[in-house]
Design an enzyme around this catalytic site. Structure first.
Site, PDB file in Angstrom:
ATOM      1  N   ASP A 153     -69.443  11.545  39.303  1.00 39.04           N
ATOM      2  CA  ASP A 153     -70.185  10.290  39.446  1.00 39.04           C
ATOM      3  C   ASP A 153     -70.522   9.647  38.121  1.00 39.04           C
ATOM      4  OD1 ASP A 153     -70.761   9.650  42.284  1.00 39.04           O
ATOM      5  OD2 ASP A 153     -71.485  11.710  42.285  1.00 39.04           O
ATOM      6  N   GLU A 209     -71.840   6.276  54.507  1.00 40.98           N
ATOM      7  CA  GLU A 209     -71.772   7.552  53.795  1.00 40.98           C
ATOM      8  C   GLU A 209     -73.122   7.800  53.153  1.00 40.98           C
ATOM      9  OE1 GLU A 209     -67.097   7.553  52.297  1.00 40.98           O
ATOM     10  OE2 GLU A 209     -68.710   7.301  50.854  1.00 40.98           O
ATOM     11  N   TYR A 232     -59.907   8.873  52.212  1.00 38.52           N
ATOM     12  CA  TYR A 232     -60.579   8.131  51.147  1.00 38.52           C
ATOM     13  C   TYR A 232     -59.603   8.058  49.985  1.00 38.52           C
ATOM     14  CZ  TYR A 232     -64.582   6.972  48.023  1.00 38.52           C
ATOM     15  OH  TYR A 232     -65.449   6.376  47.144  1.00 38.52           O
TER      16      TYR A 232
END
Lengths: 291, 418
Positions: free
Chosen positions: A77, A66, A191
C-alpha cells in the site's frame, strides 16, 4: 432509506442461495452495465462509522464494497492506505469487530462485501475460523494481497467447503502461463492490478490495460475489475469501457481521512462524513455506469 | 520444471563436509520452503520477477565465469579469506573453552554483509538492471550495497528507519559518500521492518529496472537461500581453519541472529557435522517483555511477514509487535525461515543476550583483545562469555565476529556516559 431494492434480488437476512458477488455481476451484465467497486478501510475513522459509509457508498451507486482489514505492515500500500490502516488499528479495529460491523450493514443492505487483507491477521485468527465467521456475518469474498495461488495448500488456504469467493490478483508482470493458471481457478471477480506499484492515486491510465484484459478473458469467464491508481471520473470511464468493473480505493480513503477528522472547535460546520463521501462517489458511479 | 532441482554448485570453495539431511539440494524446495517455513508470500506483481530472479541465480551459480568473478572480488576487493583468530586473553580470562573469533569484521566495509552484496550485484549486472535498492538496519548492509553499486556504476537507493539513521549516523554518511541516496523511513517504529516495507514498495513500483539487494536471509524465496549461499564461505573457511589450527571440529558455533544471515553463513557448512552445536543468539533487549526485545524464539508465533512464513513477534490479532534492541541490526520482528526450520529439527538452538550483556561484551572484547565488535556481534560474544566458563578447557568455540564496532562508538559513548 437505502436503495437496497435496486441492488439486490433476494432477501436481506439469513442464508442466501447464491453468492451476492455473483448475483450482482450477473445483474449488471444483463443490464449491460459496469461495476463500481469501492474500497475503504474498515474502522477508519472508527468501526461505528463503517456501516454508515458503506450505506452511503451504496446510495451513491457503488455495486461492490471492499473493506480493508488493517494490518501493521501493509507493504503493498501507498501512504494514503498506510495511514488509514494506522488510524483503524488506533481505533481498535479487529476481525471480530469487522464481523459485527458487517452484521450491522446486513440489517439494511445486501451489497456484496469483500474483505481485502494481508495474510497474517487471517492466519492468526485461523483460516477455518475466518471463513466460518465471515460467512456467518454476511461477507461474500476475500482478497488476500500476499497469498499467491502457489501457497494456498493445506492450512494456509481457505477451507475447501468455504462459500467465500477467493478474489485473485493478476498483475502487469504476470506472464501468460500465470494468467492462465490464476484465471482458471478464480471466482467472484478477478482483480487486475493496472500497474506496477503500490496503491494510490495517479494522473494517467496505463494503455496496456485493454490488451491484458483480452489475455485474461481468453482463460476465464469470471468478470475482470481493474484497480490501482484510479481516482477521477474520466479515468474511471476509460477503464470501464474496457473492464467489467472499476475499483476505486485510495481516492475514497483520502476523503475519509480529510473529512473524518474530529471537527476543530469554531470551524464552520460541515455535512456528516457519509454525506460528503456519497457526494464524492456519485460522479464516479455515473461515469462508470454510463461507460 | 524446478529451477532449483539440480544439485547446487557451491559459490565459493568446495566444502569437505559430508552430505546430510540438513544440507540437501531439496532444502529449500523449488518454491523456497524449508519444511513449513519460507515460501513466496508476496503480491502478484512480484511473483514473476522473483521467479525470474530464482532462475537467473540458478544459472549464475552453475556458471564458472560467475563463480570465478565472485571469487576474485571476494578475495581481491573484499579481503577474503578472513582470519580465524584464537582469542587467548579472553579465553584465559573466562577460564573455560577455547574461543576462536571468525573475523568478518576485517572485511572491506567492516562486516560480513559485503559477501552477499557482491554476489547480488553481479546478478543485477547479469540481469541488466541499472538500479539497485536495499534496506538497512545498522547500516552495514546499506554501506555494502552502496559500495558495490559504486564499484559497478549502478544507481543506488537505501531505505533506513529514521531512528536507525540517528543511532547509526556514521554509516549514513558513508553511504552518501559512496554516492547512494539514503531515504529516511518514518512509518511505524522507524527501524528495520519499516525499511524492508519501503524497499518492497519501491521494488514493486520499479521492478523492471531495479534489483532489490535484500540484506539478510529473510523475505521471499529465493532470498533466504541465495543470501545463505553467498555467506556460506564464512563457515567453509572456518571449518577448514579450525581443522588446521585445532585438528578437530569445534564443539559449538555462536552467531548473532537478526534476520540471521551471518549465522546461517557460519552454520551451513557445519550442518552435516551433527556433533557441532549451532547456537544462534537473538536480541534480548531489556528482557523478554512484550515490545522490549527482538527474540523471536522467545514468545514469537508462526506467521507470515514480508514474504516468508516464520516465527514473528505479533499480537493476538496478527499485527506485528514493537521490538527493542540496543543493536539496530537485530531489532527486527521476524527471523529468517531456515532458522525456524533448523530449530524445529533441533539442529540449531537459539538463546538470547540482553542489551546490558551485549554492552558488557562489547567492552570486554575491546579491553582484552583490542577488538571493538559491532553491537550485533557483541550478542554472540556475550553468549560465549556466558557458556565458555562452564565448558572444559579443551572445548572449542567459534564465535562469528560479524562486524566491527566503529559505527557504534557514538551510541556506546552516550550509553556509558563517557
Amino acid at each position: 432509506m437505502q436503495s437496497t431494492v435496486e441492488s439486490t434480488t433476494f432477501t436481506t437476512t439469513g442464508t442466501v442461495a447464491i453468492n451476492r458477488i455473483d448475483a450482482t455481476f450477473a445483474r449488471l451484465k444483463a443490464a449491460n452495465r459496469k461495476a463500481f467497486v469501492a474500497y475503504i478501510m474498515a474502522g477508519d475513522p472508527n468501526l461505528a462509522a463503517t456501516p454508515d459509509l458503506v450505506w452511503a457508498l451504496e446510495e451513491a451507486g457503488v455495486d461492490v464494497v471492499e473493506l480493508g482489514v488493517p494490518f501493521s505492515d501493509p507493504l503493498a500500500d501507498g501512504v494514503v492506505n498506510q495511514l488509514a490502516a494506522a488510524r483503524a488499528l488506533e481505533s481498535g479495529t479487529t476481525l471480530p469487530g469487522m464481523f459485527d460491523a458487517v452484521r450491522n450493514i446486513r440489517a439494511k443492505s445486501n451489497i456484496p462485501i469483500v474483505f481485502m487483507t494481508y495474510l497474517n491477521p487471517l492466519l492468526r485468527y485461523g483460516m477455518g475460523n475466518f471463513s466460518r465467521d465471515a460467512e456467518a456475518a454476511g461477507v461474500d469474498g476475500v482478497l488476500i494481497v500476499d497469498l499467491p495461488p502457489e501457497e494456498t495448500a493445506g492450512e494456509i488456504g481457505l477451507p475447501a467447503d468455504s462459500m467465500l469467493r477467493n478474489i485473485s490478483l493478476i498483475a502487469p508482470t504476470s506472464p501468460e502461463a500465470r494468467i492462465a493458471s490464476i484465471a482458471g481457478k478464480s471466482s467472484g471477480f478477478i482483480y487486475y492490478v493496472s500497474r506496477e506499484g503500490v496503491t494510490g492515486a495517479r494522473s494517467d491510465v496505463p494503455t496496456s490495460v485493454s490488451e491484458r484484459l483480452e489475455a485474461i478473458r481468453r482463460y476465464s469467464q469470471v468478470p475482470v475489475c481493474v484497480g490501482f491508481g484510479i481516482s477521477t471520473p474520466d479515468q474511471a470511464r476509460t477503464i470501464a469501457s474496457w473492464a467489467d468493473g472499476v475499483i476505486v480505493g485510495s481516492a475514497l480513503v483520502a476523503r475519509v481521512a480529510e473529512w473524518g477528522k474530529p471537527a476543530t472547535p469554531g470551524a464552520a460546520e460541515q455535512p456528516p462524513l457519509p454525506v460528503l463521501l456519497r457526494e464524492f462517489a456519485r460522479p464516479l458511479a455515473e461515469a462508470i455506469h454510463s461507460a | 520444471m524446478s529451477p532449483v532441482a539440480t544439485a547446487p554448485a557451491p559459490v565459493v570453495a568446495a566444502s569437505a563436509a559430508p552430505s546430510s539431511p540438513f544440507v540437501s539440494p531439496h532444502i529449500p524446495d523449488a518454491t523456497g520452503h524449508f519444511g513449513k517455513y519460507g515460501g513466496m508470500f508476496v503480491p502478484e506483481t512480484l511473483m514473476a520477477p522473483l521467479q525470474e530472479l530464482t532462475a537467473e541465480y540458478d544459472r549464475a551459480r552453475q556458471d564458472p565465469a560467475f563463480r570465478a568473478e565472485l571469487k576474485d572480488l571476494l578475495e581481491q576487493y573484499a579481503g577474503r579469506a578472513t582470519p580465524l583468530y584464537f582469542a587467548k586473553r579472553l579465553t584465559d580470562h573466562l577460564g573455560g573453552a577455547k574461543i576462536y573469533l571468525k573475523r568478518e569484521d576485517l572485511l572491506h566495509t567492516g562486516a560480513h554483509k559485503i559477501n552477499n552484496a557482491l554476489g547480488q550485484v553481479l546478478l543485477a549486472v547479469r540481469m541488466g538492471k541499472p538500479r539497485v535498492i536495499a534496506e538497512t538496519g545498522a547500516g552495514q548492509h546499506g554501506v555494502a550495497t552502496a559500495t558495490v553499486a559504486a564499484r559497478f556504476g549502478l544507481k543506488c537507493v537505501v531505505y533506513m528507519g529514521a531512528v536507525d539513521m540517528e543511532r547509526q549516523a556514521l554509516n549514513v554518511t558513508r553511504m552518501r559518500l559512496l554516492g547512494a541516496e539514503v531515504v529516511a523511513v518514518t512509518a511505524g517504529q522507524q527501524t528495520l521492518k519499516e525499511a524492508v516495507n519501503e524497499a518492497m514498495r519501491d521494488w514493486v513500483t520499479n521492478v523492471r529496472t531495479t534489483h532489490y539487494i535484500l540484506g539478510s536471509a529473510l523475505g521471499s524465496h529465493p532470498y533466504p537461500m541465495m543470501v545463505r549461499d553467498f555467506h556460506r564461505c564464512i563457515g567453509e573457511e572456518a571449518r577448514r581453519q579450525i581443522l588446521e589450527q585445532e585438528g578437530r571440529l569445534p564443539d559449538a558455533l555462536i552467531a548473532c541472529v537478526g534476520g540471521g544471515s551471518n549465522a546461517i553463513g557460519l552454520f551451513h557448512a557445519f550442518l552435516a557435522d551433527e556433533k557441532v552445536r549451532c547456537i544462534g543468539v537473538e536480541a534480548g533487549g531489556d528482557g523478554i517483555l512484550p515490545g522490549r526485545h527482538a527474540a523471536r524464539f522467545q514468545g514469537g508465533v508462526l506467521g507470515v511477514l514480508q514474504g516468508a512464513r516464520t516465527y514473528l513477534l505479533q499480537d493476538e490479532n496478527g499485527n506485528i509487535q514493537l521490538t527493542h534492541s540496543v543493536s539496530a541490526g537485530l531489532d527486527y520482528a521476524a527471523v529468517g525461515p531456515e532458522h525456524s526450520y533448523l530449530r524445529e529439527l533441533r539442529r540449531a538452538e537459539y538463546e538470547y543476550a540482553t542489551d546490558t550483556e551485549a554492552l558488557n561484551a562489547f567492552q570486554t572484547l575491546a579491553r582484552l583483545e583490542g577488538i571493538i565488535p559491532a553491537l550485533e556481534s557483541s550478542h554472540a560474544v556475550a553468549h560465549a562469555i556466558k557458556i565458555a566458563p562452564t565448558m572444559p578447557k579443551d572445548a572449542v568455540l567459534v564465535v562469528n565476529l560479524s562486524g566491527r564496532g566503529d559505527k557504534d562508538v557514538d551510541q556506546v559513548k552516550r550509553m556509558l556516559g563517557m
